[in-house]
Motif scaffolding. Structure first.
Motif, PDB file in Angstrom:
ATOM      1  N   MET A 109       8.396  -2.959 -29.931  1.00 22.64           N
ATOM      2  CA  MET A 109       7.949  -2.341 -28.662  1.00 22.64           C
ATOM      3  C   MET A 109       9.164  -1.884 -27.866  1.00 22.64           C
ATOM      4  O   MET A 109      10.105  -2.628 -27.670  1.00 22.64           O
ATOM      5  CB  MET A 109       7.161  -3.371 -27.839  1.00 22.64           C
ATOM      6  N   HIS A 110       9.133  -0.661 -27.435  1.00 21.77           N
ATOM      7  CA  HIS A 110      10.248  -0.111 -26.682  1.00 21.77           C
ATOM      8  C   HIS A 110       9.938  -0.108 -25.199  1.00 21.77           C
ATOM      9  O   HIS A 110       8.790  -0.042 -24.782  1.00 21.77           O
ATOM     10  CB  HIS A 110      10.551   1.317 -27.151  1.00 21.77           C
ATOM     11  N   THR A 111      10.990  -0.175 -24.417  1.00 22.25           N
ATOM     12  CA  THR A 111      10.836  -0.089 -22.967  1.00 22.25           C
ATOM     13  C   THR A 111      10.210   1.246 -22.601  1.00 22.25           C
ATOM     14  O   THR A 111      10.675   2.296 -23.022  1.00 22.25           O
ATOM     15  CB  THR A 111      12.194  -0.203 -22.269  1.00 22.25           C
ATOM     16  N   GLN A 112       9.135   1.220 -21.793  1.00 18.35           N
ATOM     17  CA  GLN A 112       8.466   2.438 -21.391  1.00 18.35           C
ATOM     18  C   GLN A 112       9.165   3.037 -20.188  1.00 18.35           C
ATOM     19  O   GLN A 112       9.533   2.343 -19.267  1.00 18.35           O
ATOM     20  CB  GLN A 112       7.003   2.161 -21.036  1.00 18.35           C
ATOM     21  N   ARG A 113       9.339   4.377 -20.194  1.00 18.70           N
ATOM     22  CA  ARG A 113       9.973   5.059 -19.092  1.00 18.70           C
ATOM     23  C   ARG A 113       8.910   5.525 -18.119  1.00 18.70           C
ATOM     24  O   ARG A 113       7.923   6.146 -18.498  1.00 18.70           O
ATOM     25  CB  ARG A 113      10.776   6.272 -19.591  1.00 18.70           C
TER      26      ARG A 113
ATOM     27  N   ALA B  72      24.045   3.226 -20.125  1.00 16.58           N
ATOM     28  CA  ALA B  72      22.908   3.843 -20.808  1.00 16.58           C
ATOM     29  C   ALA B  72      23.425   4.954 -21.716  1.00 16.58           C
ATOM     30  O   ALA B  72      24.272   5.749 -21.302  1.00 16.58           O
ATOM     31  CB  ALA B  72      21.917   4.407 -19.789  1.00 16.58           C
ATOM     32  N   ASP B  73      22.920   4.977 -22.937  1.00 20.92           N
ATOM     33  CA  ASP B  73      23.325   6.013 -23.901  1.00 20.92           C
ATOM     34  C   ASP B  73      24.837   6.071 -24.058  1.00 20.92           C
ATOM     35  O   ASP B  73      25.432   7.154 -24.191  1.00 20.92           O
ATOM     36  CB  ASP B  73      22.788   7.376 -23.461  1.00 20.92           C
TER      37      ASP B  73
ATOM     38  N   THR C 129      10.926  -4.834 -20.687  1.00 22.80           N
ATOM     39  CA  THR C 129      11.213  -6.173 -21.184  1.00 22.80           C
ATOM     40  C   THR C 129      12.728  -6.314 -21.284  1.00 22.80           C
ATOM     41  O   THR C 129      13.396  -5.494 -21.911  1.00 22.80           O
ATOM     42  CB  THR C 129      10.570  -6.409 -22.549  1.00 22.80           C
ATOM     43  N   ILE C 130      13.264  -7.371 -20.652  1.00 27.62           N
ATOM     44  CA  ILE C 130      14.704  -7.510 -20.486  1.00 27.62           C
ATOM     45  C   ILE C 130      15.160  -8.873 -20.983  1.00 27.62           C
ATOM     46  O   ILE C 130      14.497  -9.888 -20.746  1.00 27.62           O
ATOM     47  CB  ILE C 130      15.087  -7.377 -18.993  1.00 27.62           C
ATOM     48  N   LYS C 131      16.283  -8.894 -21.664  1.00 26.47           N
ATOM     49  CA  LYS C 131      16.946 -10.148 -22.015  1.00 26.47           C
ATOM     50  C   LYS C 131      17.987 -10.453 -20.937  1.00 26.47           C
ATOM     51  O   LYS C 131      18.729  -9.569 -20.522  1.00 26.47           O
ATOM     52  CB  LYS C 131      17.630 -10.049 -23.379  1.00 26.47           C
ATOM     53  N   ALA C 132      18.018 -11.714 -20.488  1.00 26.75           N
ATOM     54  CA  ALA C 132      18.936 -12.103 -19.412  1.00 26.75           C
ATOM     55  C   ALA C 132      19.885 -13.185 -19.892  1.00 26.75           C
ATOM     56  O   ALA C 132      19.495 -14.122 -20.571  1.00 26.75           O
ATOM     57  CB  ALA C 132      18.139 -12.611 -18.216  1.00 26.75           C
TER      58      ALA C 132
ATOM     59  N   ASP D 246      15.816  -1.010 -25.420  1.00 26.47           N
ATOM     60  CA  ASP D 246      16.392   0.224 -25.938  1.00 26.47           C
ATOM     61  C   ASP D 246      17.862   0.391 -25.551  1.00 26.47           C
ATOM     62  O   ASP D 246      18.399   1.492 -25.532  1.00 26.47           O
ATOM     63  CB  ASP D 246      15.585   1.446 -25.505  1.00 26.47           C
ATOM     64  N   GLY D 247      18.535  -0.736 -25.228  1.00 22.05           N
ATOM     65  CA  GLY D 247      19.982  -0.713 -25.141  1.00 22.05           C
ATOM     66  C   GLY D 247      20.619  -0.509 -23.790  1.00 22.05           C
ATOM     67  O   GLY D 247      21.841  -0.458 -23.689  1.00 22.05           O
ATOM     68  N   TYR D 248      19.839  -0.391 -22.724  1.00 21.15           N
ATOM     69  CA  TYR D 248      20.432  -0.312 -21.391  1.00 21.15           C
ATOM     70  C   TYR D 248      21.025  -1.672 -21.035  1.00 21.15           C
ATOM     71  O   TYR D 248      20.427  -2.713 -21.297  1.00 21.15           O
ATOM     72  CB  TYR D 248      19.381   0.047 -20.350  1.00 21.15           C
ATOM     73  N   THR D 249      22.200  -1.672 -20.424  1.00 22.75           N
ATOM     74  CA  THR D 249      22.848  -2.912 -20.011  1.00 22.75           C
ATOM     75  C   THR D 249      23.219  -2.822 -18.542  1.00 22.75           C
ATOM     76  O   THR D 249      23.829  -1.851 -18.106  1.00 22.75           O
ATOM     77  CB  THR D 249      24.123  -3.171 -20.833  1.00 22.75           C
TER      78      THR D 249
END
Length: 296
Positions: A1-5, A71-72, A145-148, A161-164
């Motif tokens: 599942m990818h983060t929805q924009r 991002a990107d 959904t975020i990992k902390a 999807d890789g945003y930090t």
């Protein structure tokens, strides 16, 4: 599942939402206010840790100042005032760097799920890069959904999807002796209620030209965008009584003079103040108000 924009403007119709209504979202959960404790959570071990379910591991109840968003493959530094707060009541709120926002947030282990109910104020800030940064941080803090990972006073948030997002825990700032850079004006409604009012960003020409400093001798000094100002300032329990403003007499652009006139309405009366971390809010019964952030 990818983060929805999501288009955040679609999530936040113009309903007269005030900045104070959004920042008040976490009032009962957050700490670090002038009258609250520091929220340091004594007894926690140092080093990296995950966010525990319903456990105070250092994530909730404090203000996290945003340092950057990547991002990107591109990293953008955060504008002054950008911050995030996770409440113990299932809510998240803060400031994107221009607009305040709020949403629901569920914490399970090291995973944070941000709801699709994000709402925000609708100021348009003109400082270079501010709205672009807001868009990136907004994508992280809406329907995602975020990992902390908490590591002492540092927090890293990573999306699917890789945003930090890199953040640092706020240290409380003293009202006295701090240069408070004004970031926007606040207008309360006809009943004197900030919850029904609105916030307005400063014009582009006002950057670094609007600030106040309070001293313990009972004086406030600063600049209002065009002219310098000085007045008596008596600090009480959650209030500041401001004397008549003494100013220089320069004339500036219409936008700067409009900002100055709005801020002068704070003087010659008593204002309520809220000091939380590095953020200061003043509101008066006559409809005027301001938001400010401590200078770095």
């Amino acid at each position: 599942m990818h983060t929805q924009r999501r288009n955040l403007s679609a999530l936040s119709p113009r309903v007269g939402l005030s900045a104070l209504a959004v920042t008040g979202l976490l009032a009962t959960a957050a700490c670090g206010t002038e009258s609250g404790d520091s929220g340091s959570g004594g007894g926690k071990e140092s080093g990296a840790s995950s966010v525990g379910t319903r456990q105070d591991t250092g994530l909730t109840g404090k203000q996290w100042n945003v340092e950057s968003v990547t991002a990107d493959g591109k990293t953008q530094d955060a504008p002054a005032g950008a911050h995030v707060e996770f409440g113990k009541d299932g809510k998240v709120g803060g400031n994107y760097g221009c607009n305040h926002f709020g949403a629901t947030a569920e914490i399970e282990g090291d995973t944070i799920t941000i709801g699709d109910d994000t709402f925000k104020t609708e100021m348009a800030c003109t400082a270079d890069g501010t709205m672009g940064f807001e868009s990136k941080l907004g994508e992280v803090m809406s329907d995602s959904t975020i990992k902390a990972e908490v590591n002492g006073d540092r927090l890293t948030l990573t999306t699917e999807d890789g945003y930090t997002v890199k953040l640092t825990a706020e240290k409380p700032v003293d009202l006295y002796g701090t240069k408070w850079n004004v970031t926007g004006t606040v207008k309360v409604d006809a009943k004197g209620d900030a919850q029904g009012g609105s916030a307005v960003a400063l014009p582009s020409g006002a950057k670094d030209k609007v600030h106040l400093t309070f001293d313990e001798k009972g004086t406030v000094r600063g600049e209002l965008g065009c002219n310098k100002v000085t007045a008596k300032a008596t600090v009480g329990d959650g209030t500041i009584t401001l004397g008549a403003a003494g100013t220089t007499r320069k004339m500036c652009s219409d936008s700067l003079m409009d900002t100055e006139r709005s801020l002068l309405k704070l003087f010659g009366g008593t204002v309520k103040y809220r000091l939380k971390g590095s953020n200061l809010t003043l509101t008066s019964e006559n409809g005027a108000g301001l938001e400010a952030v401590a200078a770095k």
